[in-house]
Motif scaffolding. Structure first.
Motif, PDB file in Angstrom:
ATOM      1  N   VAL A  25     -21.204   6.496   0.640  1.00 40.60           N
ATOM      2  CA  VAL A  25     -20.498   6.789   1.895  1.00 40.60           C
ATOM      3  C   VAL A  25     -21.565   7.380   2.810  1.00 40.60           C
TER       4      VAL A  25
ATOM      5  N   THR B 288     -15.702   4.686  -2.819  1.00 34.51           N
ATOM      6  CA  THR B 288     -14.562   4.125  -2.083  1.00 34.51           C
ATOM      7  C   THR B 288     -14.153   2.838  -2.801  1.00 34.51           C
TER       8      THR B 288
ATOM      9  N   SER C 290      -9.459   2.176   0.223  1.00 32.43           N
ATOM     10  CA  SER C 290      -9.704   3.556   0.661  1.00 32.43           C
ATOM     11  C   SER C 290      -9.495   3.722   2.159  1.00 32.43           C
TER      12      SER C 290
ATOM     13  N   ASN D  63     -17.263   1.727   6.773  1.00 34.70           N
ATOM     14  CA  ASN D  63     -16.093   1.047   7.336  1.00 34.70           C
ATOM     15  C   ASN D  63     -16.417  -0.342   7.883  1.00 34.70           C
TER      16      ASN D  63
ATOM     17  N   SER E  86      -7.967   1.956   7.423  1.00 33.45           N
ATOM     18  CA  SER E  86      -8.619   1.889   6.116  1.00 33.45           C
ATOM     19  C   SER E  86     -10.050   1.399   6.299  1.00 33.45           C
ATOM     20  N   ILE E  87     -10.838   1.465   5.222  1.00 36.14           N
ATOM     21  CA  ILE E  87     -12.228   0.999   5.365  1.00 36.14           C
ATOM     22  C   ILE E  87     -12.281  -0.499   5.624  1.00 36.14           C
TER      23      ILE E  87
ATOM     24  N   TYR F 280     -14.055  10.940  -0.562  1.00 38.07           N
ATOM     25  CA  TYR F 280     -13.697   9.994   0.509  1.00 38.07           C
ATOM     26  C   TYR F 280     -12.839   8.832  -0.001  1.00 38.07           C
ATOM     27  N   TYR F 281     -12.432   8.910  -1.237  1.00 39.98           N
ATOM     28  CA  TYR F 281     -11.749   7.793  -1.905  1.00 39.98           C
ATOM     29  C   TYR F 281     -10.334   7.587  -1.373  1.00 39.98           C
TER      30      TYR F 281
END
Lengths: 117, 695
Positions: free
Chosen positions: B273, B280, B301, B310, B350-351, B669-670
């Motif tokens: 990340v 993630t 994630s 992202n 979301s990512i 960050y998950y």
């Protein structure tokens, strides 16, 4: 109805609605559920696949080809009858097992209706 | 509002409905003649792509990370040359943006001889180094179609050199980002625009040459297309462009209908990340119903608002065309029509479907994880009817150098390493994967570059490059191995060197049907090395592979493990950086591999003796590399028995397994452990029970 190959390692007996091992043809699990539920499962130490870590001579670090255990584990699924390796999942510790395949058995039966064993 | 920040344009990746004119023009199309005509168009696009590669200067352009495409008037990709299909398909959104905002704007307009520069992440769905230039093709005053040239130019003025800053904290640290700007008018470059761009980047020479290469590509294509259109008639030409998109969609639908209906799932993890090592996830559930595929990314994630983690949704979808067009449907025409029988549901925030302002430099990580997931759910869906098309993924981690500074000639340079084009491809159901095959995103055209050529303009001396031993996933058929490399900073006092990619702490690319995934990938720096001294007297201990470097550690110096990715940092003359790209996933149980193939791999140095003995369970004579069939069978039988002893029944295993959890730091960050669920989604393509515009 004949056995229908689904992956390299599993097939379905449509008459019995059972997942079977492609190697030994043993019945593993009801076909309306994911086949992984009928496997023997083992968390394999990653170093047994990727080799031991190599210590750095000049400091305390080590060079590793194995995933770090806090990030990822290796989970193996075996045929309970013959011990064939059916699938391998790479998951963080405690992450739910992936239910890889759930087939529409009724449609599969319809598709193969009339085919001989 | 003209020129608005457009959140919806990226959702228009699927082909537009045919216009009445296109339908009229398609009426008299005869398939065989259309095939011949399309071949002509493809040849023209290929010539454009060759021009692009020959004239460009950046790593991406010189080594084949390029695409040249012909688009319909409304912007759908119809003909694409090169293997970089996602740049072709994602270019659709660039063209659709121009058509929506600038076609009828009196201050801009679209005229013959115009060309538009585009690299906005939120429109085309990828990071700013992915730059496209698009030109309209007119015939007797009528706009017939668009042509595009897209290249990853590895420097765009971001907060780190090389265009893909690991440490970026918002989109405003990621350099040049242009929605659609006229860069040429009446067949002349606008020097003021080019001058502005060049003042924004570290390597104006590469940027300029790449831009001019794109322009040359477009002019070659226009010059070739014009007489073809004239001879065939403009109506036939535009009709064929729409026809090939429709035929592609129909053919894909037909093939999909033969696969078994059901639900297929896969999860893929990312171990970085931004500059932090944390997890993630990209989750994909495929519902296959009849002749349509529904891909659902719920469970992925949440967006990380201030770290490189992202992607815009369009990129996550578009990148799948690399696998779809390059592998699974390789025998269909390559265009946007492939998406027609597929729909995608992406959670907002979301990512995989991030908002505009979060950093997008690492969107390729999400693309790779997403495309891996899509490839793997499809493998489980296709094997029953198409085992010959079943294929593990090639390595997706990029795992390359990023660098910048002043080279040995006093000229500025900044880019990403060509090593990213040296991954191994995945094993197939009947054959090993290809070793050092190319880049996953441009499987047909990319190559890792010649060392001599790279050394001629970079302040580097390559110590070695070769097969990255054991970097493949092992299996009945093994993945292709990647490439190892070591680079010494040479002939300059210092340069900035870091890495890009991921997969140093996890298995990035997984195997299939009992095959293993690839290893984690180390990357290290040896600071203050004595390498110059060793080279001065041709010391026989100089390593010639990553394994030799890591095991012998004959080079003296301070060994620092850095991994993928790491921020570019000053690296002095004589310092060494060493790493390697990953291989492809393995297929099938490794103890079912033919022992003779294991011996061949040992002979070629692609696997180690350790792997031959411990993973493949082969008993052999190390000197003669001759397998003992009887003893090997006994060892393998014993392994199967051992598996039955050590394996637990699913319910018992699951009960114990679910008690475990990664540390809080690893899943910071998950999202919600173990799964994040969303209430709001974006839909790309029709979705059961959802009307257009619904959330």
């Amino acid at each position: 109805m004949k056995r229908i190959p689904i992956t390299e390692t599993v097939e379905i007996d449509l008459d019995k609605e059972m997942w079977c091992c492609s190697q030994c043809h043993a019945e593993i699990h009801p076909a309306r559920e994911p086949y992984v539920k009928g496997c023997l499962v083992y968390e394999r130490p990653a170093a047994e696949i990727y080799g031991p870590a190599i210590p750095v001579k000049s400091n305390s670090a080590s060079i590793s080809y194995a995933p770090q255990p806090d990030f990822m584990r290796v989970v193996e699924f075996y045929c309970p009858e013959c011990g064939s390796l059916m699938t391998v999942q790479y998951l963080p510790p405690g992450h739910p097992i992936t239910l890889e395949i759930e087939l529409d058995i009724d449609k599969l039966k319809k598709k193969h209706a009339g085919s001989s064993k | 509002m003209p020129g608005a920040i457009d959140y919806e344009i990226g959702k228009r990746l699927h082909p537009e409905p045919p216009t009445r004119e296109e339908l009229d023009n398609m009426k008299d199309i005869e398939p065989t003649s259309a095939g011949i005509f399309l071949h002509k168009l493809h040849t023209i696009a290929s010539e454009g792509n060759e021009t692009l590669v020959k004239l460009g200067a950046s790593t991406g352009c010189r080594w084949g990370d390029t695409a040249c495409a012909i688009y319909t008037r409304s912007g759908d990709s119809a003909v694409c040359a090169s293997g970089l299909y996602f740049h072709s398909v994602l270019g659709s959104t660039d063209v659709k943006y121009i058509m929506k905002y600038w076609l009828n704007d009196p201050s801009v307009g679209v005229k013959p001889g115009d060309a538009f520069f585009c690299n906005s992440p939120y429109i085309r769905g990828t990071h700013p180094p992915d730059m496209g230039i698009y030109a309209p093709i007119f015939y007797r005053g009528e706009l017939l179609c668009w042509i595009g040239a897209v290249v990853h130019t590895g420097e765009c003025g971001a907060c780190e050199p090389g265009g893909m800053p690991t440490g970026s904290r918002s989109m405003y640290e990621e350099g040049l980002q242009v929605p659609a700007l006229k860069i040429a008018e009446n067949y002349r470059m606008k020097e003021d625009v080019l001058n502005y761009f060049n003042h924004m980047v570290r390597d104006p020479r590469a940027l300029t040459l790449d831009i001019k290469a794109r322009m040359a590509c477009l002019r070659v294509v226009e010059k070739r297309l014009t007489p073809v259109i004239e001879k065939a008639s403009p109506g036939y030409f535009t009709g064929v462009l729409r026809y090939v998109i429709q035929v592609t969609g129909e053919a894909a639908r037909q093939r999909i209908s033969t696969w078994n209906d059901g639900t297929y799932r896969f999860v893929q993890f990312i171990d970085t990340v931004g500059i932090l090592h944390a997890l993630t996830k990209v989750a994909v559930k495929l519902e296959k119903k009849g002749d349509h595929l529904y891909f659902d990314y719920d469970g992925s994630s949440p967006e990380v608002s201030d770290r490189v983690a992202n992607s815009p949704g369009s990129g996550v979808i578009g990148v799948n065309t690399v696998y779809l067009l390059g592998h699974l449907f390789y025998d269909l025409p390559h265009n946007s029509g492939i998406l027609e029988p597929m729909s995608f549901r992406l959670p907002d925030g979301s990512i995989v479907n991030a908002s505009r302002e979060s950093p997008k430099a690492g969107c390729a990580y999400v693309h790779e994880a997403g495309s891996l997931s899509v490839q793997y759910v499809l493998q489980n869906a296709i094997y029953a009817t198409s085992p010959e098309r079943t294929e593990c993924a090639g390595n997706r981690g990029f795992d390359t150098l990023s660098y910048g500074g002043v080279n040995q000639y006093g000229e500025p340079f900044a880019d990403a390493g060509a090593e990213m084009n040296g991954i191994g491809f995945g094993a197939r159901s009947y054959l090993d994967g290809v070793d050092v095959a190319g880049a996953y995103f441009a499987p047909l055209t990319s190559e890792p570059g010649e060392v001599e050529s790279l050394e001629s303009h970079l302040p580097f001396l390559y110590l070695y490059r070769g097969f990255h031993q054991d970097s493949c996933g092992h299996g009945k058929y093994r993945g292709g191995v990647g490439m190892d490399y070591a680079v010494k900073v040479h002939a300059v006092p210092s340069t900035a060197l870091g890495t890009w990619g991921f997969g140093s702490l996890i298995t990035l690319t997984q195997g299939l049907f009992g095959g293993y995934g690839v290893p984690a990938l180390p990357f290290l720096t040896v600071r203050g090395s004595n390498l110059d001294n060793m080279l001065s007297h041709t010391d026989p201990a100089i390593p010639s592979s990553a394994r030799m470097l890591y095991q012998d550690q004959a080079i003296q110096g301070h060994y620092v493990l850095r991994g993928y990715p790491c921020v570019a940092e000053p690296t002095r003359e004589g310092d060494l950086v060493a790493g390697g790209t990953g291989g492809g996933g393995g297929y099938g149980d490794p103890i079912n591999r033919d022992p003779a193939l294991v011996m061949k791999d040992l002979q070629n140095g692609v696997i180690s003796h350790w792997a031959a003995r411990n993973v493949y369970k082969v008993v052999y004579d190390e000197k003669r590399l001759a397998a003992d069939a009887e003893k090997t069978k006994a060892l393998r039988d014993a392994e199967k028995q051992d598996r039955k002893k050590r394996g637990k029944k699913f319910a018992r295993f699951e009960k114990e397994w679910l008690q475990k959890k990664p540390s809080d730091e690893v899943i910071e960050y998950y999202g919600t452990w173990p799964e994040t669920r969303y209430e709001s989604f974006s839909y790309f393509g029709q979705w059961p029970g959802v009307k257009k515009g619904d959330k």
